[in-house]
Design a protein around this motif. Structure first.
Motif, PDB file in Angstrom:
ATOM      1  N   ILE A  11      -1.251   7.478   6.379  1.00 22.63           N
ATOM      2  CA  ILE A  11      -1.792   5.876   6.090  1.00 22.63           C
ATOM      3  C   ILE A  11      -0.817   5.298   4.906  1.00 22.63           C
ATOM      4  N   LEU A  12       0.062   4.254   5.561  1.00 25.78           N
ATOM      5  CA  LEU A  12       1.270   3.642   4.854  1.00 25.78           C
ATOM      6  C   LEU A  12       0.474   2.457   3.698  1.00 25.78           C
ATOM      7  N   PRO A  13       1.024   2.234   2.631  1.00 29.44           N
ATOM      8  CA  PRO A  13       0.842   1.447   1.607  1.00 29.44           C
ATOM      9  C   PRO A  13       0.039   0.158   2.218  1.00 29.44           C
ATOM     10  N   HIS A  14       0.912  -0.452   2.973  1.00 37.85           N
ATOM     11  CA  HIS A  14       0.381  -1.647   3.553  1.00 37.85           C
ATOM     12  C   HIS A  14      -0.784  -1.713   4.180  1.00 37.85           C
ATOM     13  N   ALA A  15      -1.211  -0.603   4.865  1.00 41.87           N
ATOM     14  CA  ALA A  15      -2.338  -0.351   5.507  1.00 41.87           C
ATOM     15  C   ALA A  15      -3.631  -0.228   4.506  1.00 41.87           C
ATOM     16  N   TYR A  16      -3.271   0.455   3.379  1.00 39.24           N
ATOM     17  CA  TYR A  16      -4.320   0.526   2.267  1.00 39.24           C
ATOM     18  C   TYR A  16      -4.503  -0.710   1.747  1.00 39.24           C
ATOM     19  N   ASP A  17      -3.470  -1.611   1.598  1.00 39.15           N
ATOM     20  CA  ASP A  17      -3.732  -2.960   1.239  1.00 39.15           C
ATOM     21  C   ASP A  17      -4.604  -3.697   1.884  1.00 39.15           C
ATOM     22  N   SER A  18      -4.360  -3.601   3.364  1.00 46.75           N
ATOM     23  CA  SER A  18      -5.179  -4.372   4.410  1.00 46.75           C
ATOM     24  C   SER A  18      -6.400  -3.805   4.556  1.00 46.75           C
ATOM     25  N   MET A  19      -7.009  -2.817   4.391  1.00 48.22           N
ATOM     26  CA  MET A  19      -8.318  -1.955   4.126  1.00 48.22           C
ATOM     27  C   MET A  19      -9.043  -2.630   2.938  1.00 48.22           C
ATOM     28  N   TYR A  20      -8.518  -2.650   1.781  1.00 44.75           N
ATOM     29  CA  TYR A  20      -9.177  -3.447   0.730  1.00 44.75           C
ATOM     30  C   TYR A  20      -9.097  -4.519   0.246  1.00 44.75           C
ATOM     31  N   ASP A  21      -7.944  -5.184   0.551  1.00 48.55           N
ATOM     32  CA  ASP A  21      -7.883  -6.657   0.193  1.00 48.55           C
ATOM     33  C   ASP A  21      -8.763  -7.727   1.202  1.00 48.55           C
ATOM     34  N   PHE A  22      -8.796  -8.938   1.111  1.00 46.79           N
ATOM     35  CA  PHE A  22      -9.329  -9.890   1.716  1.00 46.79           C
ATOM     36  C   PHE A  22     -10.957  -9.310   2.254  1.00 46.79           C
ATOM     37  N   ASP A  23     -11.428  -8.798   1.174  1.00 44.41           N
ATOM     38  CA  ASP A  23     -12.801  -8.501   1.485  1.00 44.41           C
ATOM     39  C   ASP A  23     -13.004  -7.661   2.821  1.00 44.41           C
ATOM     40  N   ARG A  24     -12.025  -6.957   3.374  1.00 39.65           N
ATOM     41  CA  ARG A  24     -12.262  -6.134   4.713  1.00 39.65           C
ATOM     42  C   ARG A  24     -13.190  -5.046   4.616  1.00 39.65           C
ATOM     43  N   ASN A  25     -12.911  -4.309   3.404  1.00 35.13           N
ATOM     44  CA  ASN A  25     -13.612  -3.005   2.992  1.00 35.13           C
ATOM     45  C   ASN A  25     -13.764  -2.166   4.026  1.00 35.13           C
TER      46      ASN A  25
ATOM     47  N   TYR B  43      -7.382  -0.641  19.951  1.00 40.77           N
ATOM     48  CA  TYR B  43      -8.956  -1.023  19.725  1.00 40.77           C
ATOM     49  C   TYR B  43      -9.936  -0.264  19.782  1.00 40.77           C
ATOM     50  N   TYR B  44     -10.924  -0.356  18.951  1.00 43.77           N
ATOM     51  CA  TYR B  44     -11.923   0.667  18.795  1.00 43.77           C
ATOM     52  C   TYR B  44     -13.261  -0.407  18.601  1.00 43.77           C
ATOM     53  N   LYS B  45     -14.386  -0.252  19.593  1.00 44.44           N
ATOM     54  CA  LYS B  45     -15.521  -0.894  19.195  1.00 44.44           C
ATOM     55  C   LYS B  45     -16.399  -0.354  18.183  1.00 44.44           C
ATOM     56  N   GLN B  46     -17.169  -1.138  17.399  1.00 39.44           N
ATOM     57  CA  GLN B  46     -17.769  -1.033  16.269  1.00 39.44           C
ATOM     58  C   GLN B  46     -19.195  -0.959  16.757  1.00 39.44           C
ATOM     59  N   GLY B  47     -20.158  -0.334  15.966  1.00 44.43           N
ATOM     60  CA  GLY B  47     -21.659  -0.404  15.978  1.00 44.43           C
ATOM     61  C   GLY B  47     -22.185  -1.123  14.901  1.00 44.43           C
ATOM     62  N   GLY B  48     -23.526  -1.131  14.901  1.00 43.80           N
ATOM     63  CA  GLY B  48     -24.281  -1.656  13.695  1.00 43.80           C
ATOM     64  C   GLY B  48     -24.224  -3.327  13.608  1.00 43.80           C
ATOM     65  N   LEU B  49     -23.875  -3.502  12.492  1.00 46.76           N
ATOM     66  CA  LEU B  49     -23.830  -4.916  11.796  1.00 46.76           C
ATOM     67  C   LEU B  49     -22.363  -5.384  12.404  1.00 46.76           C
ATOM     68  N   LYS B  50     -21.483  -4.603  12.671  1.00 46.61           N
ATOM     69  CA  LYS B  50     -20.273  -4.970  13.109  1.00 46.61           C
ATOM     70  C   LYS B  50     -19.819  -4.824  14.713  1.00 46.61           C
ATOM     71  N   ILE B  51     -20.848  -4.959  15.407  1.00 42.52           N
ATOM     72  CA  ILE B  51     -20.873  -4.775  16.846  1.00 42.52           C
ATOM     73  C   ILE B  51     -19.935  -5.868  17.585  1.00 42.52           C
ATOM     74  N   ASN B  52     -19.911  -7.142  16.742  1.00 43.99           N
ATOM     75  CA  ASN B  52     -19.192  -8.272  17.396  1.00 43.99           C
ATOM     76  C   ASN B  52     -17.694  -8.348  17.033  1.00 43.99           C
ATOM     77  N   TYR B  53     -17.443  -7.209  16.187  1.00 44.36           N
ATOM     78  CA  TYR B  53     -15.890  -6.998  15.660  1.00 44.36           C
ATOM     79  C   TYR B  53     -15.359  -5.652  16.240  1.00 44.36           C
TER      80      TYR B  53
ATOM     81  N   GLN C 151     -11.304  -7.704  14.221  1.00 43.99           N
ATOM     82  CA  GLN C 151     -11.173  -8.904  15.124  1.00 43.99           C
ATOM     83  C   GLN C 151     -12.298  -9.302  16.084  1.00 43.99           C
ATOM     84  N   SER C 152     -12.694 -10.383  16.357  1.00 43.70           N
ATOM     85  CA  SER C 152     -13.804 -10.480  17.160  1.00 43.70           C
ATOM     86  C   SER C 152     -13.569  -9.975  18.611  1.00 43.70           C
ATOM     87  N   VAL C 153     -14.665  -9.541  18.964  1.00 46.36           N
ATOM     88  CA  VAL C 153     -14.770  -8.996  20.271  1.00 46.36           C
ATOM     89  C   VAL C 153     -14.306 -10.109  21.417  1.00 46.36           C
TER      90      VAL C 153
END
Length: 106
Positions: free
Chosen positions: A22-36, A65-75, A99-101
């Motif tokens: 996992i490259l540093p930019h990926a870590y930044d994008s995982m935790y910045d911008f309230d993505r969590n 692209y990976y489908k998500q479940g639960g509260l993130k089903i639309n993303y 990203q929106s489905v």
């Protein structure tokens, strides 16, 4: 090195946790911008889940692209990976985001 979509999917199926970098930019994008986006979610997708969509961006870079479940089903969870030019065993996570489905389903 020019990797086809089929080759990329096979390399992903054969990879182990130690092959994923996992490259540093990926870590930044995982935790910045309230993505969590948790690191464990990336590993789970790459190692255990089926890819729901794939786009080749460069000769050795792909958007998954990976489908998500639960509260993130639309993303969808998008993971951009790049194969190391010297070894297809090493899969680098360049960035990740949700990203929106609706963008996938047209």
């Amino acid at each position: 090195m020019n990797i086809s979509v089929d080759q990329a999917l096979n390399y992903i199926k054969e990879c182990s946790r130690g092959d994923i970098i996992i490259l540093p930019h990926a870590y930044d994008s995982m935790y910045d911008f309230d993505r969590n986006i948790e690191e464990e979610v990336l590993y789970d997708c790459l190692l255990k889940q089926n890819v729901d969509g794939i786009i080749k961006q460069r000769s050795n870079r792909f958007r998954l692209y990976y489908k998500q479940g639960g509260l993130k089903i639309n993303y969808d969870l998008i993971i951009v990976i790049e194969f190391d030019k010297n070894s297809t065993k090493n899969i680098k996570v360049v960035t990740t985001y949700e990203q929106s489905v609706k963008r996938r389903v047209r």
